[in-house]
Design a protein around this motif. Structure first.
Motif, mmCIF file in Angstrom:
data_model
loop_
_atom_site.group_PDB
_atom_site.id
_atom_site.type_symbol
_atom_site.label_atom_id
_atom_site.label_comp_id
_atom_site.label_asym_id
_atom_site.label_seq_id
_atom_site.Cartn_x
_atom_site.Cartn_y
_atom_site.Cartn_z
ATOM 1 N N ILE A 63 0.840 -1.207 0.000
ATOM 2 C CA ILE A 63 0.000 0.000 0.000
ATOM 3 C C ILE A 63 0.877 1.260 0.000
ATOM 4 O O ILE A 63 0.485 2.291 -0.544
ATOM 5 N N SER A 96 -2.005 -14.815 6.514
ATOM 6 C CA SER A 96 -2.985 -14.084 5.706
ATOM 7 C C SER A 96 -2.705 -14.237 4.217
ATOM 8 O O SER A 96 -1.550 -14.248 3.802
ATOM 9 N N GLU A 103 -5.098 -12.808 -4.775
ATOM 10 C CA GLU A 103 -5.164 -12.812 -6.256
ATOM 11 C C GLU A 103 -4.006 -13.630 -6.833
ATOM 12 O O GLU A 103 -4.174 -14.349 -7.810
ATOM 13 N N THR A 260 -6.850 6.821 -8.406
ATOM 14 C CA THR A 260 -6.391 8.199 -8.222
ATOM 15 C C THR A 260 -7.422 9.037 -7.458
ATOM 16 O O THR A 260 -7.275 10.248 -7.347
HETATM 17 C C1 LIG Z 1 -3.923 -8.802 8.503
HETATM 18 C C2 LIG Z 1 -2.661 -8.008 8.230
HETATM 19 C C3 LIG Z 1 -1.987 -8.481 6.970
HETATM 20 C C4 LIG Z 1 -1.666 -8.223 9.404
HETATM 21 O O1 LIG Z 1 -2.230 -7.706 10.588
HETATM 22 P P1 LIG Z 1 -1.327 -7.495 11.893
HETATM 23 O O2 LIG Z 1 -0.525 -8.707 12.115
HETATM 24 O O3 LIG Z 1 -2.230 -7.013 12.953
HETATM 25 O O4 LIG Z 1 -0.265 -6.383 11.524
HETATM 26 P P2 LIG Z 1 -0.510 -4.854 11.172
HETATM 27 O O5 LIG Z 1 -0.170 -4.031 12.344
HETATM 28 O O6 LIG Z 1 -1.807 -4.639 10.550
HETATM 29 O O7 LIG Z 1 0.582 -4.634 10.035
HETATM 30 C C5 LIG Z 1 1.965 -4.750 10.310
HETATM 31 C C6 LIG Z 1 2.701 -3.736 9.487
HETATM 32 O O8 LIG Z 1 2.574 -4.074 8.117
HETATM 33 C C7 LIG Z 1 2.075 -2.975 7.381
HETATM 34 N N1 LIG Z 1 1.247 -3.514 6.286
HETATM 35 C C8 LIG Z 1 0.265 -4.414 6.378
HETATM 36 N N2 LIG Z 1 -0.242 -4.704 5.183
HETATM 37 C C9 LIG Z 1 0.444 -3.955 4.304
HETATM 38 C C10 LIG Z 1 0.387 -3.806 2.893
HETATM 39 N N3 LIG Z 1 -0.493 -4.509 2.140
HETATM 40 N N4 LIG Z 1 1.224 -2.944 2.326
HETATM 41 C C11 LIG Z 1 2.099 -2.233 3.061
HETATM 42 N N5 LIG Z 1 2.217 -2.330 4.406
HETATM 43 C C12 LIG Z 1 1.399 -3.190 5.002
HETATM 44 C C13 LIG Z 1 1.264 -2.185 8.397
HETATM 45 O O9 LIG Z 1 1.143 -0.854 7.978
HETATM 46 C C14 LIG Z 1 2.122 -2.343 9.630
HETATM 47 O O10 LIG Z 1 3.207 -1.450 9.542
HETATM 48 P P3 LIG Z 1 3.209 -0.105 10.401
HETATM 49 O O11 LIG Z 1 2.903 -0.507 11.798
HETATM 50 O O12 LIG Z 1 2.129 0.735 9.822
HETATM 51 O O13 LIG Z 1 4.567 0.429 10.170
HETATM 52 C C15 LIG Z 1 -2.991 -6.520 8.151
HETATM 53 O O14 LIG Z 1 -1.814 -5.775 8.131
HETATM 54 C C16 LIG Z 1 -3.793 -6.130 6.970
HETATM 55 O O15 LIG Z 1 -4.987 -6.282 6.968
HETATM 56 N N6 LIG Z 1 -3.127 -5.581 5.952
HETATM 57 C C17 LIG Z 1 -3.757 -5.006 4.789
HETATM 58 C C18 LIG Z 1 -4.283 -6.049 3.858
HETATM 59 C C19 LIG Z 1 -4.865 -5.410 2.640
HETATM 60 O O16 LIG Z 1 -5.690 -4.547 2.708
HETATM 61 N N7 LIG Z 1 -4.406 -5.859 1.491
HETATM 62 C C20 LIG Z 1 -4.828 -5.338 0.227
HETATM 63 C C21 LIG Z 1 -3.836 -4.371 -0.300
HETATM 64 S S1 LIG Z 1 -4.362 -3.617 -1.796
HETATM 65 C C22 LIG Z 1 -4.127 -4.821 -2.942
HETATM 66 O O17 LIG Z 1 -3.641 -5.871 -2.626
HETATM 67 C C23 LIG Z 1 -4.557 -4.482 -4.293
HETATM 68 C C24 LIG Z 1 -4.353 -5.311 -5.287
HETATM 69 C C25 LIG Z 1 -4.890 -4.969 -6.604
HETATM 70 C C26 LIG Z 1 -3.842 -4.647 -7.600
HETATM 71 C C27 LIG Z 1 -3.217 -3.376 -7.373
HETATM 72 C C28 LIG Z 1 -2.624 -2.876 -8.642
HETATM 73 C C29 LIG Z 1 -2.123 -1.510 -8.425
HETATM 74 C C30 LIG Z 1 -1.788 -0.757 -9.674
HETATM 75 C C31 LIG Z 1 -2.958 -0.402 -10.519
HETATM 76 C C32 LIG Z 1 -2.823 0.935 -11.088
HETATM 77 C C33 LIG Z 1 -3.933 1.184 -12.082
HETATM 78 C C34 LIG Z 1 -4.350 2.604 -12.103
HETATM 79 C C35 LIG Z 1 -3.597 3.416 -13.084
HETATM 80 C C36 LIG Z 1 -4.059 4.785 -12.969
HETATM 81 C C37 LIG Z 1 -3.656 5.550 -14.174
HETATM 82 O O18 LIG Z 1 -4.176 5.251 -15.242
HETATM 83 O O19 LIG Z 1 -2.817 6.438 -14.012
#
Ligand SMILES: CC(C)(COP(=O)(O)OP(=O)(O)OC[C@H]1O[C@@H](n2cnc3c(N)ncnc32)[C@H](O)[C@@H]1OP(=O)(O)O)[C@@H](O)C(=O)NCCC(=O)NCCSC(=O)/C=C/CCCCCCCCCCCCC(=O)O
Length: 719
Positions: A63, A96, A103, A260
């Motif tokens: 993210i 998880s 995906e 966006t």
């Molecule tokens: C359940 C968890 C995984 C774990 O929970 P827990 O053990 O309690 O730990 P946390 O405290 O939550 O997290 C620990 C630290 O990890 C960080 N963290 C967690 N997940 C992420 C992540 N996915 N990315 C980055 N960092 C992450 C968290 O912040 C903690 O760090 P800190 O304490 O903050 O320092 C739980 O963490 C959880 O639920 N996580 C999130 C899960 C989630 O939501 N996943 C989905 C992510 S979005 C995704 O996967 C999307 C996919 C689709 C494709 C994307 C394609 C993108 C490009 C497309 C562009 C097209 C548009 C173009 C526009 C144009 O035309 O210009």
């Protein structure tokens, strides 16, 4: 990054390595592309297993990368390459598999999950949709209704439910990677054509149009203006009605709009803000990482009214032993029944046994002698609470933490009545306490960091969004609510109706407007507080002083309604009328409109036309302005703390990020300009006078929200 290893001679084991959740950063994506290529080109490899290090498969796309220029291999072709592979690829899912992580797994030919694993497509909660093929593969795999449910809610499912739905092929209680390797060997050489989900037709669904119509209506109602849930429905519809390639094109088109959007930025900010508030700090310099919480095994609740009952349930559900004390016998019996009912209903919902035997009820405060922590939840009366605190100090073992659930009284004053003020903190729960997510942990000047750390840790264990805040009138949430409600009253005086004000706020995204909320919580609550503050004059007073108190503009409208016995839903009359006590259906009340007209006439007020924009600007900017004061006073450590409080406990729409984030999105200069405008028009309303911090931020070029701290010169407090 991704590590590559050969195991059991012919299985390539690819391990995602990006702690803590193996998010799919550019380096991880590159690692996957490289290792998959290596495995497929190695003639000695007959099958591939993909897993994640440290017991987590993958938390999805990174993210943090979303706000930057994204580089590295894109997800879609990477997943496609896996699905098209001519050797079986098995996902070994521990911990998880979320978002892009699931995906990726859906691109694999088989999925083996550990029984404790959780799977889901939570992109919607980040303002996105599963745009790495998830919106197209999941409906093909599990059918449209189940996929719609998962994708539009973003909920995580257990491995058992994933197996039942058909998302995974096998669940194991043992070593998942070993199970996956064994499984991979057993399927090596089999045809993979039936395993490529993108080639599946979407399972037939009778009356598809009616289904989507119904789901869309439901989603629109609950989305409260959020766009991602609607795009999710549209993407699944594409899966159900179009060939895969066209469906993917639609998925990308929808994602481009979401990616966006301001809503996605707001929701992703909320994700990180929620985690940031866990890293609390106090003006004294005490911090989360240097303050050790004490273990809490046994807790007590004093006072079993509505709040005490909810807190008892929340503690018992967390696994603690609880002593629940209520001195009035009748109240104790009623509370026992109510608490048992809540526990039984909660347990039924979660499919577990109710924690009834964790609670011991007593009429005697002596029963709390050996607990680690007490939460006092008696009636909101300073003399009564002081008496209870004195009793607790005498009864409890040394070192017991004394917490008050007050929402309005001075935590410092209560602390000063005890021999150990360092052991006193506020734990401000919100009703119903076993349901509402928010907990304000209120520290005073003498609260020890250990006490704050203990309350914060307990809050986290209870599943609360716990925010540490300094002590002041109303703490953070209610202090900001005051100018918001005040503006709503003034708007009525100037010509608005409760219906107009509420509609504007509900269209903004609040679950209910200020007047509906006031009817729900009871008008007498605020009346009692205003009486305590010496603001209420029976009959609303008359003449020039009627609308002025303590030198500033005052609206006695709420007091006058209370004098008419209109306390809200419980009396069937408030700002609206209700058919029966406690009914949630608010109906417009002609009496109220006549009353407002008479009131304006009596006070020489001429009603003018008020539009939604003015309602929003006056109510929200006054609230935000108070937020800046709170930051300036050091009561909240940062804007994230305020935003988490408002999103978790006050119905602020999450897709607008919280009040301080919203101000940042609108533009600080604009907020300042509008406050100046309204303050000029209403110089007798101090809450509309722009806070000096807001001025300083604008003068500093309106830095982005994560850099406001540089302008908030130092964290000082009025404590
Ligand atoms: C359940 C968890 C995984 C774990 O929970 P827990 O053990 O309690 O730990 P946390 O405290 O939550 O997290 C620990 C630290 O990890 C960080 N963290 C967690 N997940 C992420 C992540 N996915 N990315 C980055 N960092 C992450 C968290 O912040 C903690 O760090 P800190 O304490 O903050 O320092 C739980 O963490 C959880 O639920 N996580 C999130 C899960 C989630 O939501 N996943 C989905 C992510 S979005 C995704 O996967 C999307 C996919 C689709 C494709 C994307 C394609 C993108 C490009 C497309 C562009 C097209 C548009 C173009 C526009 C144009 O035309 O210009």
């Amino acid at each position: 990054m991704a590590a590559y290893k050969r195991v059991s001679e012919s299985v390539a084991l690819i391990t995602l390595q990006n702690p803590p959740v193996n998010a799919l950063s550019a380096a991880v994506r590159q690692g996957i592309v490289d290792t998959v290529e290596r495995a497929l080109s190695d003639p000695n490899v007959t099958a591939v297993v993909i897993c994640g290090q440290n017991g987590v498969f993958c938390g999805g796309a990174d993210i943090k990368e979303f706000g930057s220029n994204m580089s590295g291999p894109p997800l879609i072709p990477m997943i496609h390459a896996i699905e098209s592979a001519n050797k079986p690829v098995v996902a070994a899912i521990e911990g998880s598999a979320l978002g892009g992580g699931l995906e990726l797994a859906l691109g694999c030919h088989y999925r083996i999950a550990h029984s404790k694993a959780r799977l889901g497509l939570p992109e919607v909660s980040l303002g996105l949709l599963p745009a790495a093929g998830g919106s197209q593969r999941l409906p093909r795999l599990i059918g449209v209704p189940a996929a719609l449910n998962l994708i539009t809610t973003g909920r995580h499912v257990t491995a058992a439910e994933a197996l039942q739905l058909g998302i995974v092929d096998q669940v194991t209680d043992h070593n998942t990677v070993d199970a996956a390797v064994k499984f991979a060997l057993s399927v090596a050489g089999r045809s993979l054509d039936p395993r490529r989900i993108s080639t599946y037709p979407c399972p037939q669904q009778p009356d598809l149009d009616a289904l989507f119509e119904e789901v869309m209506q439901k989603v629109r109602r609950s989305a409260r203006g959020a766009i991602a849930p609607i795009a999710c429905v549209q993407a699944v519809r594409a899966a159900a009605t179009l060939p895969y390639t066209q469906g993917m094109a639609r998925e990308q088109e929808l994602m481009a709009t979401l990616f966006t959007s301001g809503q996605a930025r707001a929701l992703q900010y909320c994700f990180f803000a929620q985690r940031a508030v866990g890293r609390w700090r106090m003006p004294s310099g005490a911090r989360w990482d240097t303050s050790k919480p004490r273990p809490v095994h046994k807790a007590a609740v004093i006072g079993l009214g509505t709040m005490g009952r909810g807190i008892t349930v929340a503690l018992a559900q967390t696994g603690l032993s609880v002593i629940a004390v209520e001195t009035q016998e009748k109240q104790l019996m009623e509370a026992k029944q109510a608490v048992s009912g809540m526990l039984e209903r909660g347990a039924k919902r979660r499919g577990v046994a109710p924690a009834l035997d964790r609670i011991i009820y007593s009429q005697n405060i002596q029963a709390v002698a050996d607990v680690d922590l007490v939460i006092e939840a008696v009636f909101e009366d300073v003399a009564l609470k002081t008496k209870v605190f004195k009793q607790l100090s005498a009864v409890c073992k040394p070192g017991t933490l004394l917490c008050t659930n007050t929402s309005a009284l001075d935590v410092d004053q209560l602390a000063s009545e005890t021999p150990n003020p360092e052991l006193v903190v506020g734990m401000h729960f919100f009703a119903p306490a076993h349901v509402m997510k928010l907990l304000e942990v209120v520290y005073g000047p003498r609260s020890s960091p250990e006490a704050v750390a203990t309350a914060m840790q307990l809050g986290k264990k209870m599943g609360k969004a716990s925010v540490a805040v300094g002590n002041c009138r109303g703490f953070v949430g209610n202090r900001m609510l005051k100018p918001y409600v005040e503006q709503a009253f003034f708007l009525l005086e100037e010509g608005a109706t409760p219906e107009l004000v509420d509609r504007a706020l509900e269209e903004f995204g609040f679950p209910m407007g200020v007047f509906t909320m006031s009817d729900l919580s009871g008008l007498d609550v605020g009346w009692r507080v205003r009486k305590g503050d010496g603001l209420v004059e029976p009959g609303g007073a008359s003449g020039r002083s009627a609308r002025v108190r303590q030198g500033r503009r005052y609206s006695p409208l709420g007091d006058l309604l209370c004098e008419h016995g209109r306390f809200g839903q419980k009396t069937c009359r408030g700002w609206y009328q209700y058919d029966k006590p406690g009914s949630r259906v608010a109906r417009s009340d002609p009496w109220l409109h006549s009353f407002l007209e008479a009131y304006r006439a009596e006070h020489g007020l001429v009603a003018r036309r008020i539009d939604h924009q003015e309602v929003l600007e006056r109510c929200l900017y006054a609230l935000i302005n108070e937020g800046f004061h709170i930051l300036d006073d050091g009561i909240a450590a940062g804007p994230e703390d305020i935003d988490v409080i408002y999103v978790s406990g006050y119905g602020w729409p999450r897709h607008r990020g919280g009040p301080m984030f919203y101000a940042n999105m609108v533009g600080l200069a604009k907020v300042l300009e509008r406050l100046e405008h309204y303050h000029q028009a209403h110089p007798d309303v101090p809450h509309l006078q722009p806070c000096s911090l807001l001025r300083r931020l604008v003068a500093s070029g309106s830095p982005p929200i994560h850099r406001w701290g540089e302008v908030i010169k130092k964290l000082h407090s009025q404590l």
